[in-house]
Design a protein around this motif. Structure first.
Motif, short mmCIF file in Angstrom:
data_model
loop_
_atom_site.label_atom_id
_atom_site.label_comp_id
_atom_site.label_asym_id
_atom_site.label_seq_id
_atom_site.Cartn_x
_atom_site.Cartn_y
_atom_site.Cartn_z
N VAL B 60 1.84 25.51 28.65
CA VAL B 60 0.46 25.78 29.06
C VAL B 60 -0.12 24.56 29.77
O VAL B 60 -0.73 24.65 30.82
CB VAL B 60 -0.42 26.13 27.84
CG1 VAL B 60 -1.88 26.25 28.23
CG2 VAL B 60 0.09 27.40 27.17
N SER B 62 0.44 19.95 29.88
CA SER B 62 1.09 18.75 29.36
C SER B 62 0.51 17.52 30.03
O SER B 62 -0.17 17.62 31.07
CB SER B 62 2.61 18.80 29.58
OG SER B 62 2.90 18.70 30.96
N GLY B 63 0.74 16.36 29.43
CA GLY B 63 0.22 15.13 29.99
C GLY B 63 1.19 13.98 29.83
O GLY B 63 1.85 13.86 28.80
N ASP B 64 1.29 13.16 30.90
CA ASP B 64 2.01 11.88 30.81
C ASP B 64 0.95 10.82 30.61
O ASP B 64 0.06 10.64 31.46
CB ASP B 64 2.79 11.62 32.09
CG ASP B 64 3.83 12.70 32.34
OD1 ASP B 64 4.60 12.99 31.41
OD2 ASP B 64 3.84 13.27 33.46
N ASP B 66 -0.64 7.03 29.91
CA ASP B 66 -0.47 5.59 30.14
C ASP B 66 -1.25 4.82 29.07
O ASP B 66 -2.05 5.41 28.34
CB ASP B 66 -0.97 5.26 31.55
CG ASP B 66 -0.08 5.90 32.61
OD1 ASP B 66 1.08 5.48 32.72
OD2 ASP B 66 -0.54 6.84 33.30
N GLU B 76 -8.81 18.09 25.60
CA GLU B 76 -9.52 19.36 25.57
C GLU B 76 -9.10 20.07 26.85
O GLU B 76 -9.21 19.50 27.94
CB GLU B 76 -11.03 19.05 25.55
CG GLU B 76 -11.91 20.25 25.34
CD GLU B 76 -13.40 19.84 25.26
OE1 GLU B 76 -13.70 18.75 24.71
OE2 GLU B 76 -14.22 20.59 25.77
N ASN B 78 -7.81 24.34 28.52
CA ASN B 78 -7.94 25.78 28.35
C ASN B 78 -6.58 26.46 28.36
O ASN B 78 -5.59 25.90 28.83
CB ASN B 78 -8.80 26.38 29.45
CG ASN B 78 -10.25 25.92 29.34
OD1 ASN B 78 -10.72 25.58 28.24
ND2 ASN B 78 -10.94 25.87 30.46
N ALA C 83 -3.59 8.67 33.15
CA ALA C 83 -2.79 9.81 32.71
C ALA C 83 -2.53 10.73 33.90
O ALA C 83 -3.28 10.73 34.87
CB ALA C 83 -3.51 10.60 31.62
N THR C 84 -1.43 11.49 33.80
CA THR C 84 -1.17 12.57 34.75
C THR C 84 -1.04 13.85 33.95
O THR C 84 -0.26 13.92 32.98
CB THR C 84 0.12 12.29 35.55
OG1 THR C 84 0.01 11.00 36.16
CG2 THR C 84 0.33 13.34 36.63
N LEU C 85 -1.84 14.84 34.31
CA LEU C 85 -1.90 16.09 33.55
C LEU C 85 -1.28 17.22 34.37
O LEU C 85 -1.51 17.31 35.57
CB LEU C 85 -3.35 16.44 33.21
CG LEU C 85 -4.18 15.50 32.33
CD1 LEU C 85 -3.34 14.86 31.25
CD2 LEU C 85 -4.92 14.46 33.12
N HIS C 86 -0.50 18.05 33.69
CA HIS C 86 0.18 19.16 34.36
C HIS C 86 -0.37 20.49 33.86
O HIS C 86 -0.42 20.72 32.66
CB HIS C 86 1.69 19.08 34.10
CG HIS C 86 2.26 17.73 34.41
ND1 HIS C 86 2.63 17.35 35.68
CD2 HIS C 86 2.47 16.66 33.62
CE1 HIS C 86 3.05 16.09 35.66
NE2 HIS C 86 2.98 15.65 34.42
N PHE C 87 -0.76 21.33 34.81
CA PHE C 87 -1.30 22.65 34.48
C PHE C 87 -0.29 23.72 34.88
O PHE C 87 0.63 23.46 35.67
CB PHE C 87 -2.61 22.90 35.21
CG PHE C 87 -3.70 21.92 34.82
CD1 PHE C 87 -4.54 22.19 33.76
CD2 PHE C 87 -3.86 20.73 35.52
CE1 PHE C 87 -5.54 21.30 33.40
CE2 PHE C 87 -4.85 19.83 35.17
CZ PHE C 87 -5.69 20.12 34.11
N THR C 88 -0.47 24.92 34.36
CA THR C 88 0.33 26.07 34.76
C THR C 88 -0.63 27.24 34.91
O THR C 88 -1.78 27.15 34.46
CB THR C 88 1.37 26.44 33.66
OG1 THR C 88 0.65 26.96 32.53
CG2 THR C 88 2.20 25.23 33.25
N MET C 90 -0.79 29.62 33.12
CA MET C 90 -1.22 29.95 31.75
C MET C 90 -2.38 29.08 31.28
O MET C 90 -2.97 29.34 30.22
CB MET C 90 -0.05 29.82 30.77
CG MET C 90 0.87 31.03 30.79
SD MET C 90 2.22 30.83 29.64
CE MET C 90 1.38 30.90 28.08
N SER C 91 -2.69 28.00 32.02
CA SER C 91 -3.85 27.18 31.64
C SER C 91 -5.16 27.95 31.80
O SER C 91 -6.17 27.59 31.22
CB SER C 91 -3.93 25.92 32.51
OG SER C 91 -2.73 25.18 32.45
N ASP C 95 -9.13 22.59 33.75
CA ASP C 95 -10.16 21.73 33.17
C ASP C 95 -9.49 20.87 32.11
O ASP C 95 -8.73 21.40 31.29
CB ASP C 95 -11.24 22.57 32.46
CG ASP C 95 -12.10 23.35 33.43
OD1 ASP C 95 -12.95 22.73 34.06
OD2 ASP C 95 -11.89 24.58 33.54
N VAL C 96 -9.83 19.59 32.11
CA VAL C 96 -9.29 18.74 31.05
C VAL C 96 -10.31 17.66 30.71
O VAL C 96 -11.03 17.17 31.58
CB VAL C 96 -7.93 18.12 31.45
CG1 VAL C 96 -8.06 17.22 32.68
CG2 VAL C 96 -7.32 17.34 30.28
#
Ligand code: MN
Ligand code: MN
Lengths: 540, 108, 135
Positions: B60, B62-64, B66, B76, B78, C83-88, C90-91, C95-96
């Protein structure tokens, strides 16, 4: 003298001050920044109140003669005395003290009698702090008095300096909501306070959104309220406005403790707010400032004024208004007997101590102003001498009332200048660089050209040193020519200096309470005479 | 070091097609590698470097991460739910430790 | 200490080049456009050690049109990467919200990379102050 005073007051009558042709179908009554002043006070308005960027020269950044001219006020008139610093001492002797919650009660009761149920009384906060008795009772005296006055909602700022547990205890006991749309629990990012309430008055649905002081955990000790996060959160206000309209609000009111410039910017960016009742920066303006169809109301501080805003609201929209900033002349407006009795009751256990004389002053003592006030000069002198320091720092609070030359300085007067829950006087060494960093940091909190980055206090006061400030310069380059007064030498960034100050936001700050330090100094200086303060030069 | 304890907030139920908000926290110092101890020796980096949330086995979010992510990493975000199922949350530590927790949601 | 001063002398701050390098690595050379992405952070941090930051990207988040990744940078930190955030898809929505460390007053930058390779950027200055003394 007495004769002049009696003559001047003949021109004033309670009826003239309070009578107002009723207008429209709803009345908002606003009080804010009372700072626990139960009794009438002297409060000198600022001589220097600079605005930077887009607000330079705009109200409330207009003082003295310019203010009188802008609002067409006769010099020497009651309005001139109430709203400016011009000829303050002489006019104070003529017109007397202002405020007192018993007089405020008279004003509120009269409006209530005229308007019946078509009225909301809203308290903008900074209500529970600022006096000896509020500090002793941790706000209980003010809660009792305000409950008797009967506001419909409040928000807050200095209230939070009683700590999260005490605030929760007091808020839970209030018979009206304490609103804070911008207060979130710091762990899970969920609303910690009720954000808004809908009232029905005279057939009008009024949404009141509450906005607590956004920088409470920065300007005041964060460790006292570790679980709460604040901030301006403009997007939340916009969302609440939408929500309120969707729920059928005819009138949307923001009960705000943002400070005037923040609210002016907010009004220009968020559509759909009819009225912002501003607070925190202690401005008193005789007319609303209108921005993007939003009325901005500035109701002063310390109980000096009560705002009455009559509104005509029809078909879900505000069609017109009539506004009166009512000056509460304590010798003209009769005290409300019930409230006077309650005030006497809450003060009774402390009355003897409150009246105890510490010294007399030959100099007018006041605090409000961007750079220095004589009350802080007195405090800084006490810090330098009692704590044997090279340099003294005193916070640029906007609360604290005035003492007239020739009058006694009582325990009550002293505590009105420093009553707070973190009063420890520290004595530590700081490098010249750190002192400079502090001045730069506070200067940016005051003069950042973007109001959202301002905190609404005045400049930190200094003793034992002088400096030049360029308010419109960039962040980090406003302060220059820092000089040690004792030696006339420039402050060396690499050298250590002994600095004494108070009101540190850091936990575990050690030292005697500020009122004990000042009282000790007053014992050795039974007649206070202060020289003109030339420690701050303004450039640019 | 205190045990890293994950906590999550997921709605118990939702309607098919809803976008629900998920909140996650894990207690962890996120030692940045930038700090020095009292003797002036660098304190080695030890952070949560990867966070993943799957639903019924599919990713759904994920995060890398630092070292600039604050202690006790908070996320947080969705998720769109079309069926009942289970969210699985995984945090990977620099030292190889993997912390996981799950939360079920009833979709109707 | 009476006043806590963030950061400290002798700290090696990230250079503009470090930030640009991180941006280039993320975009693969595409020029960042404005719009579609909103970075939200407090104007003044309550605590430089834990500053909330939210990123919202306007996207339908379908299989054909979605946000592939969001990168958050703090250009005044010793290392700009946050940070690097990955969405799909299904997200549901891109928004993060997370919390970061800011060593001093600086710009925070957010970049969003769409599945078609286009990149959008937003930034906001966050002040880290000594605190106190106001009122
Ligand atoms: Mn105030
Ligand atoms: Mn305030």
């Amino acid at each position: 003298g007495r004769w002049t005073r009696a003559l001047a007051q003949q021109q004033l009558s309670e009826d003239a001050l309070l009578s107002m042709e009723p207008f429209g179908n709803v009345t908002l009554v606003h009080v804010t920044d009372i700072h626990a002043q139960l009794k009438p006070v002297y409060f000198r308005e600022p001589s220097v109140n600079l605005g930077v960027g887009e607000v330079a020269g705009l109200p409330p950044h207009v003082t003295g003669a310019d203010f009188l001219e802008l609002y067409n006020i006769e010099p020497g008139s009651p309005e001139a005395y109430a709203l400016t610093y011009e000829d303050f001492t002489a006019l104070a002797r003529t017109y007397g003290r202002m405020g007192g919650m018993d007089r405020v009660a008279t004003v509120v009761k009269r409006i209530r009698a005229e308007r019946g149920d078509n009225m909301l009384l809203l308290d903008g906060g900074d209500t529970w702090q600022g006096s000896y008795t509020a500090n002793k009772t941790l706000g209980a005296d003010m809660v009792e008095v305000m409950n008797a006055l009967g506001p419909d909602a409040m928000t807050g700022h200095w209230e939070f300096t009683y700590g999260a547990d005490r605030v929760t205890e007091l808020v839970d006991g209030l018979p009206f909501p304490f609103l804070g749309s911008n207060i979130y629990d710091a762990e899970w990012n969920e609303p910690a306070f009720e954000p808004m309430t809908m009232f029905e008055r005279g057939g009008v649905n009024i949404a009141v959104i509450g906005q607590a002081f956004p920088y409470t955990p920065i300007a005041n000790p964060r460790w006292m309220i570790p679980g709460w996060s604040f901030g301006i959160r403009e997007e939340d206000i916009a969302a609440h406005v939408q929500e309120a309209r969707a729920d059928g609000a005819d009138l949307v009111v923001l009960l705000s403790h943002n400070g005037f410039d923040v609210d002016r910017k907010l009004a220009s960016r968020v559509d759909g707010i009819d009225v912002i009742l501003t607070g925190h920066t202690h401005d008193a303006l005789p007319e609303p400032v209108i921005v993007n169809d939003t009325l901005l109301i500035a109701s002063g501080s310390n109980g000096k004024f009560v705002s009455r805003l009559d509104l005509d609201v029809r078909d879900g929209a505000m069609k017109g208004f009539s506004y009166r900033l009512i000056p509460v002349f304590a010798d003209v407006i009769a005290p409300d007997a019930e409230m006077a009795a309650l005030i006497d009751k809450v003060r009774a256990p402390y009355e003897a101590e409150l009246a105890r004389e510490l010294a007399r002053t030959d100099t007018l003592l006041y605090r409000r102003g961007n750079f220095n006030g004589t009350m802080d000069d007195l405090i800084c002198q006490a810090l330098l001498e009692e704590r044997e320091a090279d340099i003294a720092l005193s916070p640029g609070f906007r609360w604290g009332t005035s003492v007239l030359p020739g009058d006694a300085i009582t325990v009550e007067d002293l505590h009105t200048a420093c009553a707070m829950t973190y009063p420890a006087v520290y004595r530590s060494t700081m490098s010249g660089q750190v002192i400079r960093d502090i001045l730069e940091d506070v200067a940016d909190n005051l003069f950042n050209p973007d109001p959202y980055y301002q905190q609404g206090g005045d400049m930190v006061r200094v003793g034992g040193m002088s400096y030049t400030i360029a308010p419109t310069a960039d962040m980090g380059s406003r302060i220059s020519d820092m000089t040690v007064l004792k030696t006339g030498e420039p402050i060396d960034p690499g050298r250590d200096y002994v600095v004494s100050g108070w009101a540190s936001v850091n936990e575990n700050t050690e030292g005697p309470a500020i009122w004990d330090v000042v009282e000790a100094w007053l014992k050795d200086n039974p007649v206070v005479t202060l020289k003109e303060n030339g420690s701050v030069r303004i450039a640019g | 070091m205190a045990e890293s304890k994950p906590r999550v907030k997921v709605p118990k139920s939702a309607s098919k097609g809803d976008v629900v908000t998920i909140k996650t926290l894990i207690s962890h110092p996120m030692e940045s590698g930038q700090r020095k101890d009292k003797e002036g020796n660098p304190i080695p980096r030890k952070i949560i470097n990867k966070f993943t949330c799957t639903f019924n086995g599919k990713e759904v979010f994920s995060g890398d991460l630092d070292p600039a992510i604050a202690a006790n990493p908070y996320f947080e975000f969705n998720a769109k739910v079309d069926e009942s199922g289970t969210f699985v949350f995984t945090w990977v530590d620099d030292d190889g430790s993997v912390y996981t927790t799950e939360a079920a949601i009833e979709v109707n | 200490a009476v006043f806590a001063v963030a950061g400290g002398r002798g700290t090696a701050w990230a250079s503009t080049e470090d930030t640009q390098k991180a941006i280039d690595a993320f975009t693969g050379g595409a020029a960042p456009q404005s719009g579609r992405i909103t970075l939200n952070a407090p104007e003044i941090a309550e605590n430089g050690n834990t500053v909330p930051v939210s990123v919202a990207v306007d996207s339908p988040m379908t299989d054909d049109d979605y946000v592939a990744a969001v990168m958050i940078l703090a250009e005044g930190n010793p290392n700009p990467n946050v940070a690097t955030l990955h969405f799909t898809p299904m997200s549901g929505s891109a928004d993060v919200t997370t919390r970061m460390r800011l060593a001093k007053t600086q710009n925070v930058i957010a970049l969003a990379k769409m599945n078609d390779g286009s990149v959008f950027m937003d930034k906001k200055e966050v002040k880290v102050t000594i605190g106190g003394c106001g009122g």
